[in-house]
Design a protein around this motif. Sequence first.
Motif, PDB file in Angstrom:
ATOM      1  N   THR A   1      41.458  44.968  52.141  1.00  0.00           N
ATOM      2  CA  THR A   1      40.961  45.812  51.053  1.00  0.00           C
ATOM      3  C   THR A   1      41.898  45.749  49.855  1.00  0.00           C
ATOM      4  O   THR A   1      41.455  45.631  48.699  1.00  0.00           O
ATOM      5  CB  THR A   1      40.814  47.264  51.524  1.00  0.00           C
ATOM      6  OG1 THR A   1      39.879  47.318  52.609  1.00  0.00           O
ATOM      7  CG2 THR A   1      40.319  48.166  50.402  1.00  0.00           C
TER       8      THR A   1
ATOM      9  N   TYR B   1      43.430  52.669  44.962  1.00  0.00           N
ATOM     10  CA  TYR B   1      43.407  52.447  46.409  1.00  0.00           C
ATOM     11  C   TYR B   1      44.806  52.741  46.931  1.00  0.00           C
ATOM     12  O   TYR B   1      45.772  52.100  46.526  1.00  0.00           O
ATOM     13  CB  TYR B   1      42.996  51.020  46.753  1.00  0.00           C
ATOM     14  CG  TYR B   1      43.010  50.749  48.241  1.00  0.00           C
ATOM     15  CD1 TYR B   1      42.219  51.511  49.108  1.00  0.00           C
ATOM     16  CD2 TYR B   1      43.816  49.752  48.788  1.00  0.00           C
ATOM     17  CE1 TYR B   1      42.233  51.281  50.480  1.00  0.00           C
ATOM     18  CE2 TYR B   1      43.828  49.514  50.159  1.00  0.00           C
ATOM     19  CZ  TYR B   1      43.041  50.285  50.992  1.00  0.00           C
ATOM     20  OH  TYR B   1      43.056  50.066  52.355  1.00  0.00           O
TER      21      TYR B   1
ATOM     22  N   ARG C   1      41.533  42.277  48.104  1.00  0.00           N
ATOM     23  CA  ARG C   1      40.316  42.127  47.304  1.00  0.00           C
ATOM     24  C   ARG C   1      40.402  42.909  46.007  1.00  0.00           C
ATOM     25  O   ARG C   1      39.917  42.457  44.958  1.00  0.00           O
ATOM     26  CB  ARG C   1      39.113  42.565  48.140  1.00  0.00           C
ATOM     27  CG  ARG C   1      38.801  41.584  49.278  1.00  0.00           C
ATOM     28  CD  ARG C   1      37.703  42.084  50.193  1.00  0.00           C
ATOM     29  NE  ARG C   1      37.410  41.087  51.236  1.00  0.00           N
ATOM     30  CZ  ARG C   1      36.606  41.300  52.269  1.00  0.00           C
ATOM     31  NH1 ARG C   1      36.010  42.478  52.410  1.00  0.00           N
ATOM     32  NH2 ARG C   1      36.397  40.345  53.158  1.00  0.00           N
ATOM     33  N   ASN C   2      41.018  44.083  46.036  1.00  0.00           N
ATOM     34  CA  ASN C   2      41.174  44.851  44.806  1.00  0.00           C
ATOM     35  C   ASN C   2      42.128  44.150  43.841  1.00  0.00           C
ATOM     36  O   ASN C   2      41.868  44.105  42.629  1.00  0.00           O
ATOM     37  CB  ASN C   2      41.688  46.259  45.121  1.00  0.00           C
ATOM     38  CG  ASN C   2      40.582  47.217  45.505  1.00  0.00           C
ATOM     39  OD1 ASN C   2      39.798  47.647  44.657  1.00  0.00           O
ATOM     40  ND2 ASN C   2      40.488  47.548  46.777  1.00  0.00           N
TER      41      ASN C   2
ATOM     42  N   ASP D   1      37.960  52.433  47.598  1.00  0.00           N
ATOM     43  CA  ASP D   1      38.215  51.224  48.380  1.00  0.00           C
ATOM     44  C   ASP D   1      37.866  49.960  47.607  1.00  0.00           C
ATOM     45  O   ASP D   1      38.340  48.868  47.955  1.00  0.00           O
ATOM     46  CB  ASP D   1      37.412  51.254  49.685  1.00  0.00           C
ATOM     47  CG  ASP D   1      37.892  52.308  50.656  1.00  0.00           C
ATOM     48  OD1 ASP D   1      39.096  52.628  50.640  1.00  0.00           O
ATOM     49  OD2 ASP D   1      37.066  52.834  51.436  1.00  0.00           O
ATOM     50  N   THR D   2      37.034  50.102  46.582  1.00  0.00           N
ATOM     51  CA  THR D   2      36.635  48.959  45.756  1.00  0.00           C
ATOM     52  C   THR D   2      36.749  49.337  44.282  1.00  0.00           C
ATOM     53  O   THR D   2      36.669  50.513  43.914  1.00  0.00           O
ATOM     54  CB  THR D   2      35.185  48.532  46.054  1.00  0.00           C
ATOM     55  OG1 THR D   2      34.300  49.639  45.766  1.00  0.00           O
ATOM     56  CG2 THR D   2      35.025  48.121  47.509  1.00  0.00           C
TER      57      THR D   2
END
Length: 260
Positions: A145, A104, A148-149, A124-125
């Motif tokens: 984003t 990312y 969360r990663n 993105d994930t």
Amino acid sequence: MTAPLPQRLASIDELSFAAVLSDLDGVVYRGEEAVPGAVARFNRWQTTGILYCFVTNNAEKSAEAFADKIRGLGIDCSPEQVITSGDVALQYLQDHFTPGDGIYVIGSQSLKDRVRDLGYRLVDTGAAAVLVALDRNFDYAMMTTALRNILGGARLIGTNPDLIRPLAGGFEPGAGAITHSIAVSSGVTPIFLGKPEPEIIQAAMGRMGIAAGSAIMLGDKLDTDILASQRAGVRSVFMETGVPQDRTSIVKPDYILARL
């Protein structure tokens, strides 16, 4: 034991050296405008055979694009005379991740393209790493984003720790400010590349084929430019044309110069 006070130079000609390592923002230009005296000085060095290489924490563009900008100011420069924190970051990815891994990226389209060209997936994930550079479109959604990663196990990598950058009309937040905001929210310690780590300085010396004792480093940030040069064993010259000197810093340059 206190560190010796820096020596103020009236002219860079007071020093003897065979090669110059130089930052860009605040030393060669501010925004799109050349710093007074810089173009004439580098042209003089080019004419007299003094080697020079630009080492920048700015990862927005490729070395080719920076060389184009430098030539546009009137200084002779090839892409081989520019090393960016983006170059160091890409080498770090190649050393620690496998092509096909998801990354990312917060940064310019140029940096994203370079990451993709090395065989990594822009995701993105499910990222293996979050790579952060200067991105003027950075917003809360991008921070979320990244968070969360990282909570999912991704490594947080910053191209550089610069908190501010000089512009023609003042200053703007740097890539380090973005990285730190993500680090604070995620509770992790980022891996920073570029200056003040000495590898980018050592890479520049290697390209020029010179030893640390034959070079000087020009920079306007104590905690990145000057500290990197000291870690690489290179004499440091703090330029007063960029970020104001932090007089509370424990990092002290060898020399101080008002302008080239």
